[in-house]
Scaffold this active site. Sequence first.
Site: not given
Length: 843
Positions: A378, A569-570, A575, A677, A681
Amino acid sequence: MAAPLSDGDRRKQISVRGIAGLGDVAEVRKSFNRHLHFTLVKDRNVATPRDYYFALAHTVRDHLVGRWIRTQQHYYERDPKRIYYLSLEFYMGRTLQNTMVNLGLQNACDEAIYQLGLDLEELEEIEEDAGLGNGGLGRLAACFLDSMATLGLAAYGYGIRYEFGIFNQKIVNGWQVEEADDWLRYGNPWEKARPEYMLPVHFYGRVEHTPEGVKWIDTQVVLAMPYDTPVPGYKNNTVNTMRLWSAKAPNDFNLQEFNMGDYIEAVLDRNLAENISRVLYPNDNFFEGKELRLKQEYFVVAATLQDIIRRFKSSKFGCRDPVRTCFETFPDKVAIQLNDTHPALSIPELMRILVDVEKLDWDKAWEITKRTCAYTNHTVLPEALERWPVSMFEKLLPRHLEIIYTLNQMHLDRVAALYPGDIGRLRRMSVIEEGDCKRINMAHLCVIGSHAVNGVAHIHSNIVKNSVFKDFYELEPGKFQNKTNGITPRRWLLLCNPGLADIIAEKIGEGFITDLNQLKKLLEFIDNETFIRDVAKVKQENKLKFAAYMEEQYKIKINPMSMFDVQVKRIHEYKRQLLNCLHAITLYNRIRCNPSKSFVPRTIMIGGKAAPGYHMAKMIIKLITSIGEVINNDPSVGDKLKVIFLENYRVSLAEKVIPAADLSQQISTAGTEASGTGNMKFMVNGALTIGTMDGANVEMAEEAGEENLFIFGMRVEDVEALDQKGYNAQKYYESLPELHQAIDQITSGFFSPQDPGCFKDVVNMLMYHDRFKVFADYEAYIKCQGQVDELFMDPREWTRKVIRNIACSGKFSSDRTIMEYAREIWGVEPSATAIPPPNLPLN
């Protein structure tokens, strides 16, 4: 809240959720009243909202139980190959609405609850999120369980029943403060304790080699108590099981040590054993080598493998006597999928059981283990790699350490024979890493012990093959695969965006709910003015509803006519929430510089949790809230720009914000996000993506056409070239005036006047230690955001792109992902045949 429908309107309402039959409504009402009667204790005459929620949950659960028993009966009669999905995280969110949707009960429940003078949405809001996961990995596991049930696979999810899930996030003076998530405090109506299947798990002790074989003795025993949660497929009467283990101390725990009679102390010591399932580690993409975490990983694996073997041996409904004793057929009947390296101990544990307990020959046991296990990688971030100290294994799992050493020696002998004299390769490929502290590389253990290894997006799987496991790929190229992640359309379209699901169903029918590829049929409506208008109207309704929610819950007023620009998101450096912050500051400076100029109004919303020990992530949250504090209170800005931090982002909040979003931010440095993911969405819910060519963004651009996303910035090869050359942040800072101004404002305390040096660590990182090269993509990002503004000013063209994105999102269904796992890794075929309902005979 949406205005309640009148009684007549409810009966006429036709949607993808089905028409409520009057018989169904009467049955739901009757069942609800019965449960409410038994829920209320004798000395209480007045029901609370929580009583109503529990009465409804039990009413819905009644519809599950018969199907659940029927499904397990069906599996025992057919004896199919069973799939075991092992994950330390299952981020399930709420269950009530999802169950109503999948059983086709939502309209009947809505009507019955309305007739009783209650509001279904209000009851749904009472349910606690089951937050037994950090983010993407745990949420993926939840989507996969939904898809496996919908596809009729005999599948089981196995994990830990954490007493406390992912912490609740409070924002106090702009800082994240963590609160324990006591999600079980009111009980959980969806689980069933199964004490009859309690199993022992061993720790510590020593190993004895005897003529009869190897014995692991003098161990400390902890009991694993299973709690089962039903997982319904979509309208196919299949109800699979998620089994989560809870740690219990045995009755004699430590009593033998207290022969002086300190009984109280002995009983108090039970906590040490029961701590194993107390709390979820709140780390995402970061390895923390704590003994308790290793205990958790072995606990779930040891209990699960005993359960798998018991089921394999008996495989007869209601029977526990062994039917099978030969393990030759084990890989034909059992598939174990390891969700990342966290359940990697399945490999040595299965070897221990087969060799020490079942007395199989070592080579035969190894062949069975490899054919049974498969591993999903992952992440490519080095700090996420699990590397456990050998000394910890020696103390906690001495027999497993011996097995790992033997497996590693076999593996290295094979490599040495194929590549004679290549010492560097042996060192790189060893499961045991030498050094000051010897460590076990769990990813290497997973690769050698599995018959299939997969990444979770094309770009990620290529990095896995060409970089992370390059040597292993050269050794066994056929073992490596790609399985691009997906999301379940039931929760992430039908449940969270019923308005959009309805207008899609009107145009193309309901088949897309179980075959998301059918959304392609929407391509013929891209220029249909009615459909364009309907899609825009649904989005506006979702925005109004979300704005009302924000005002009600957080007392924040947002402009529903503004562009909803969302990054949820985290919180993590890779990110790049910081890139988003720099854009917000740049927009702010432009507005201040030219207040009379017309600007496209934007509401920038950023949400996510920071790992409690991750200093930089917590500083990023403080920066976001500080920027918001300044911008939102500047009268010269007005409604043109708002920066909102979405507190306590979780599944139930995602279900509200994603359908309302106009713009989805997926801006990680190319080559760092395995898949994502959230991006999928947003796509299926009609938001346009601004993103880098990273993770599944690449495949989203392939499906919809790059021109229908806002793609910017470096590609993987550009990042590699910049690494070779050396990344110099100072160069960008000096050559880009708007970037220079933004950084100077952060440095000077413009956004933190009470504490001018507050963000020195953030600036220092960006200028001198930024692994994720925020400045290198700044210029391209700002320019791309200009194109976003331009398109947003043309609502018709924007909505046409939205329709194209929705129409091209079919690939990103977890049903497609699971079909690929089933056929290409597990060797099973999904079934489209529904199991007969409980009131009809099974055959």
